[in-house]
Design an enzyme around this catalytic site. Structure first.
Site, PDB file in Angstrom:
ATOM      1  N   THR B  44       0.777  -1.230   0.000  1.00  0.00           N
ATOM      2  CA  THR B  44       0.000   0.000   0.000  1.00  0.00           C
ATOM      3  C   THR B  44       0.812   1.284   0.000  1.00  0.00           C
ATOM      4  O   THR B  44       1.324   1.646  -1.058  1.00  0.00           O
ATOM      5  CB  THR B  44      -1.047  -0.046   1.110  1.00  0.00           C
ATOM      6  OG1 THR B  44      -0.419  -0.506   2.294  1.00  0.00           O
ATOM      7  CG2 THR B  44      -2.147  -1.010   0.754  1.00  0.00           C
ATOM      8  N   THR B  45       0.968   1.969   1.117  1.00  0.00           N
ATOM      9  CA  THR B  45       1.381   3.374   1.023  1.00  0.00           C
ATOM     10  C   THR B  45       2.871   3.622   1.251  1.00  0.00           C
ATOM     11  O   THR B  45       3.455   3.082   2.182  1.00  0.00           O
ATOM     12  CB  THR B  45       0.574   4.203   2.045  1.00  0.00           C
ATOM     13  OG1 THR B  45      -0.795   3.874   1.879  1.00  0.00           O
ATOM     14  CG2 THR B  45       0.770   5.678   1.841  1.00  0.00           C
TER      15      THR B  45
END
Lengths: 252, 271
Positions: B44-45
């Site tokens: 994800t991030t």
């Protein structure tokens, strides 16, 4: 076949010697080399170094092939699965094949060295133009006058020498008795240092090398790194002619 | 084996791999029967912030497959050489493989040529690799990395972003990728300070990741009970350095303490 061997030996004997030896923290490479760009010593992989003498274009293509071999194996499996033994075998096959099949054999002599976690696991392989592999213990010398240099190196070599002393021993061995040492700017020095992270190969140059040389210079050697003194002895040109007797390859 | 000795075309490892062993490349042109994007874990991030004389990259540790958390301690910030690193978002497996290939690519060039690639050269090389993955991306195996490097010529950190078709797009000040990037960017916009020290930049990254995890279900916040902290890397003239767990824990604890009284974190001055 015999002519080919003779030819290769003469070509190799024309260059100056390269010393590869164990020291306390790994393996030391020392080569007198006036060129800053055309290396005789190189990194192959995390733990593996390469040293060569002879024709530059020939050993350079061997070096590049070694890097391809190491990188592709490390990428396919794991970085730990690339070994000096595997690389030495690859070179041996190629050198042997060219020696028997081609019109001209390669005029090179190379060393493949792998540093281990301890001094016992260090490996130094010396390969000659015909593909023979020698598993050397502690030290290897390649190039012209390699026997004389190896003789001088043996007198000073001990297992576990600190870096400064090992470098000094290598330089004494590479200098003809009574001759002048190569100045710092004309030395190519590198180590495989087992205390480093991941990539163990490191070139030593500039101030760091000078410091090592001055710290280890023994008292009896008179002014070892002053090339401007004693004009007749100055010899700074590239090694183009035999430094000593040509190895005729006639020994049994 | 003969290829090893005869190939003298270029110093690119992936180029050589394509000729010598194309099955080892992460991107293949085979068609999948059905898009598989949702069934394969996603990373994800990632956030990146420039600082005085360098750049800081940080990533959360979560990987998800649909609504399942497939891994809590995933590593998605990779050292690529002494002065650069790569963060991945999207399909985790393809991303890891791409990062591994890219590491070898840079090292291979360095050993073959005896010099490192320029920062732009590194960024362009990565763009080509992402473009190679485009057919797979269309099948749902999307990987979008972010590249950060210290540029010795400029004595500054640089950030390069990409899309599925390649790039690079140079980004200034800060950038973020992945599912939580919208929230992280909002946070970074307010918290970014020009010429902040590397320590302050790390704190900015940790704050932004917390804000992303706050609003995005696929981004993992700091896991206090399991002691899983964000992965943080700092690159300056001294080279790449990954912060140890203890170091990151210090930053995270400081942030959490402040958020105990102020859950939305620091505020930017209005005027």
């Amino acid at each position: 076949m015999r002519d080919r061997a003779e030819y290769a030996r003469k070509g190799i004997a024309r260059g100056r010697s390269v010393v590869v030896m164990q020291y306390a923290d790994g393996i030391l490479f020392v080569a007198p080399n006036p060129s800053k760009a055309l290396h005789k010593i190189s990194e192959i992989y995390d733990r593996i170094g390469f040293a060569a003498v002879g024709r530059y274009n020939e050993f350079e293509s061997l070096r590049l092939a070694g890097i391809r071999y190491a990188d592709i194996n490390g990428y396919t499996y794991n970085r730990n699965d690339v070994t000096g033994r595997g690389l030495a075998n690859l070179y041996a096959q190629q050198l042997g094949m060219i020696f028997t099949d081609s019109i001209k054999s390669l005029e090179v002599e190379i060393v493949v060295a792998e540093v281990g976690d301890s001094a016992e696991e260090d490996q130094i392989y010396r390969l000659t133009f015909d593909g023979s592999v020698f598993d050397e213990q502690g030290m290897a010398v390649i190039g012209g006058q390699s026997e004389a240099v190896a003789g001088r190196l043996k007198e000073r070599y001990r297992p576990g020498l600190p870096l400064g002393e090992a470098l000094d021993a290598a330089l004494v061995a590479l200098t003809e008795p009574g001759g002048e040492r190569s100045p710092v700017g004309q030395l190519e020095v590198a180590v495989l240092d087992r205390t480093r992270e991941q990539r163990k190969f490191q070139r030593l140059a500039g101030p760091r090398l000078e410091r090592l040389l001055t710290s280890s210079t023994p008292a009896p050697a008179p002014e070892p790194t002053l090339p401007e003194k004693g004009a007749p002895e100055v010899d700074t040109g590239p090694p183009t002619a035999p430094d000593g007797d040509i190895d005729t390859g006639s020994e049994p | 084996m003969n290829n090893l000795f005869t190939n003298t075309g270029s110093s690119s490892f992936s180029g050589f791999l394509g000729e010598h062993a194309p099955d080892l490349l992460p991107f293949r042109n085979q068609q999948l029967a059905a898009p598989v994007g949702d069934q394969i874990p996603h990373a994800t991030t990632i956030v990146v912030v420039t600082c005085a004389g360098g750049v800081v990259m940080a990533g959360d540790r979560r990987a998800t497959s649909g609504n399942i958390i497939s891994q809590r301690d995933m590593q998605k910030v990779f050292r690529t050489d002494d002065y650069s690193c790569l963060g991945i978002a999207g399909t985790a497996s393809t991303g890891i493989e791409m990062a591994r290939l890219y590491q070898v690519e840079l090292e291979h060039y360095e050993k073959m040529e005896g010099r490192s690639l320029s920062t732009e050269g590194k960024a362009n090389r990565l763009a080509t690799m992402i473009k190679g993955n485009l057919p797979m991306a269309m099948q749902g195996l999307v990987v979008v990395p972010i590249f950060a490097a210290y540029d010795p010529n400029l004595d500054a950190g640089r950030i390069f972003g990409y899309d599925v078709g390649g790039g690079p797009y140079e980004q200034f000040q800060y950038h973020s990728i992945g599912s939580g990037s919208i929230f992280a960017k909002g946070s970074l916009k307010k918290l970014y300070r020009e010429n902040a020290s590397p320590e302050d930049a790390v704190l900015t990254c940790v704050q932004a990741l917390y804000d992303a995890a706050d609003d995005d279900s696929a981004t993992g916040g700091p896991d206090v009970t399991r002691k899983i902290w964000p992965a943080v890397a700092v690159i300056t003239a001294d080279g790449f350095r990954r912060l140890s767990d203890d170091e990151v824990a210090g930053y995270v604890q400081a942030m959490l303490e402040a958020r105990m009284t102020d859950p939305d974190g620091p505020t930017a001055p209005l005027r």
